[in-house]
Design a protein around this motif. Structure first.
Motif, PDB file in Angstrom:
ATOM      1  N   GLY A 121      38.548  49.547  42.321  1.00 33.22           N
ATOM      2  CA  GLY A 121      37.592  50.541  41.505  1.00 33.22           C
ATOM      3  C   GLY A 121      36.608  49.621  40.620  1.00 33.22           C
ATOM      4  N   CYS A 122      37.142  48.663  39.989  1.00 35.32           N
ATOM      5  CA  CYS A 122      36.399  48.031  39.079  1.00 35.32           C
ATOM      6  C   CYS A 122      36.085  46.537  39.355  1.00 35.32           C
ATOM      7  N   SER A 123      36.620  45.933  40.400  1.00 30.89           N
ATOM      8  CA  SER A 123      36.549  44.609  40.752  1.00 30.89           C
ATOM      9  C   SER A 123      35.939  44.549  42.132  1.00 30.89           C
ATOM     10  N   GLN A 124      35.207  43.439  42.796  1.00 28.04           N
ATOM     11  CA  GLN A 124      34.724  43.265  43.850  1.00 28.04           C
ATOM     12  C   GLN A 124      35.717  42.747  44.829  1.00 28.04           C
ATOM     13  N   MET A 125      36.695  42.029  44.237  1.00 28.62           N
ATOM     14  CA  MET A 125      37.793  41.279  45.007  1.00 28.62           C
ATOM     15  C   MET A 125      39.038  41.539  44.059  1.00 28.62           C
ATOM     16  N   VAL A 126      40.229  41.503  44.696  1.00 25.81           N
ATOM     17  CA  VAL A 126      41.639  41.315  44.051  1.00 25.81           C
ATOM     18  C   VAL A 126      42.349  40.552  44.936  1.00 25.81           C
ATOM     19  N   PHE A 127      43.363  39.823  44.237  1.00 24.71           N
ATOM     20  CA  PHE A 127      44.396  38.943  44.737  1.00 24.71           C
ATOM     21  C   PHE A 127      45.561  39.329  44.387  1.00 24.71           C
ATOM     22  N   GLY A 128      46.742  38.980  45.162  1.00 25.08           N
ATOM     23  CA  GLY A 128      48.136  38.897  44.741  1.00 25.08           C
ATOM     24  C   GLY A 128      48.589  37.675  44.823  1.00 25.08           C
ATOM     25  N   PRO A 129      48.562  36.999  43.636  1.00 24.24           N
ATOM     26  CA  PRO A 129      49.162  35.590  43.988  1.00 24.24           C
ATOM     27  C   PRO A 129      50.656  35.278  44.034  1.00 24.24           C
ATOM     28  N   ALA A 130      50.956  34.277  44.781  1.00 24.11           N
ATOM     29  CA  ALA A 130      52.412  33.923  45.309  1.00 24.11           C
ATOM     30  C   ALA A 130      52.714  32.747  44.342  1.00 24.11           C
ATOM     31  N   PRO A 131      54.106  32.533  44.109  1.00 31.84           N
ATOM     32  CA  PRO A 131      54.562  31.661  43.273  1.00 31.84           C
ATOM     33  C   PRO A 131      54.209  30.001  43.868  1.00 31.84           C
ATOM     34  N   ASP A 132      53.967  30.043  45.092  1.00 33.55           N
ATOM     35  CA  ASP A 132      53.664  28.648  45.535  1.00 33.55           C
ATOM     36  C   ASP A 132      52.210  28.356  45.403  1.00 33.55           C
ATOM     37  N   GLY A 133      51.538  29.005  44.929  1.00 37.51           N
ATOM     38  CA  GLY A 133      49.898  28.758  44.676  1.00 37.51           C
ATOM     39  C   GLY A 133      49.085  29.343  45.656  1.00 37.51           C
ATOM     40  N   GLY A 134      49.733  30.118  46.560  1.00 39.56           N
ATOM     41  CA  GLY A 134      48.809  30.788  47.594  1.00 39.56           C
ATOM     42  C   GLY A 134      48.750  32.555  47.340  1.00 39.56           C
ATOM     43  N   TYR A 135      48.643  33.089  48.155  1.00 37.62           N
ATOM     44  CA  TYR A 135      48.498  34.648  47.644  1.00 37.62           C
ATOM     45  C   TYR A 135      49.107  35.603  48.703  1.00 37.62           C
ATOM     46  N   TRP A 136      49.582  36.736  48.347  1.00 38.08           N
ATOM     47  CA  TRP A 136      50.118  37.622  49.324  1.00 38.08           C
ATOM     48  C   TRP A 136      49.300  38.653  49.833  1.00 38.08           C
ATOM     49  N   LEU A 137      48.088  38.904  49.204  1.00 39.28           N
ATOM     50  CA  LEU A 137      47.064  39.968  49.372  1.00 39.28           C
ATOM     51  C   LEU A 137      45.769  39.595  48.805  1.00 39.28           C
ATOM     52  N   VAL A 138      44.753  39.875  49.598  1.00 44.69           N
ATOM     53  CA  VAL A 138      43.475  39.722  49.277  1.00 44.69           C
ATOM     54  C   VAL A 138      42.682  41.068  49.523  1.00 44.69           C
TER      55      VAL A 138
END
Length: 191
Positions: A121-138
């Motif tokens: 609603g207020c950001s153009q993109m969102v990420f869900g970080p993972a502990p290994d330096g990757g991400y689980w959601l974009v």
């Protein structure tokens, strides 16, 4: 505006899915784990606030698979590296907020997905970080075109994946969510 949740799934065939996990517990056991994890995840994330689309691989087999729920729409992931496939899925969805996840995140809940859509609603993109330096959601707003540079020069399957992806976005408003773990190895199965 429709909210869309894309779940990336692979046909759960031994030796073609979760191969790093399979090297530790056997390819059949890894495929079995992935099949049941994915079914549980899809069931858990069904919600009237968003539409679920399955991004399937391999394309033809996934489109015709009887493994996945028949009532959910499917889209072929197509060719290319992970960034090519994720970019194609994000760009191919209808206008409006779109979030994309993998199917190998046992800790994900409807609350996590709702928070991601709220962040859009207020950001153009969102990420869900993972502990290994990757991400689980974009996730992306999808009211305008995504940055052409998105997912370029990303070192996939390394501790640099999130940082590289963030560097591929020029100047957009980005939100980060809770950190969740995906499953690549036996150690990742421990809560």
């Amino acid at each position: 505006m429709q909210h869309t949740l894309v779940i990336m799934v692979k046909e759960p065939q031994p030796g073609r899915v979760k191969t790093r996990l399979g090297r530790e517990i056997g390819m059949v056991a890894a495929a079995w784990w992935f099949r049941h994890q994915t079914r549980t995840l899809i069931r858990r994330l069904r919600d009237p606030r968003w539409r679920i689309v399955l991004a399937v691989s391999p394309d033809q087999q996934g489109l015709n698979s009887r493994v996945w729920p028949a009532d959910l729409p499917r889209a072929a992931q197509g060719r290319g590296d992970l960034g090519d496939r994720m970019g194609r899925m994000l760009r191919g969805m209808p206008k409006g907020p779109v979030c994309l996840i993998g199917a190998d995140i046992p800790g994900i809940s409807r609350r996590h997905i709702a928070r991601a859509f709220n962040a859009l609603g207020c950001s153009q993109m969102v990420f869900g970080p993972a502990p290994d330096g990757g991400y689980w959601l974009v996730g992306a707003q999808r009211y305008a075109a995504l940055p052409a540079s998105l997912f370029q020069n990303v070192r996939w399957s390394t501790e640099h994946a999130l940082a590289d992806t963030l560097a591929s976005i020029s100047g957009g408003r980005v939100s980060l969510l809770d950190q969740l773990r995906d499953v690549d190895t036996v150690a990742d199965l421990d809560p």
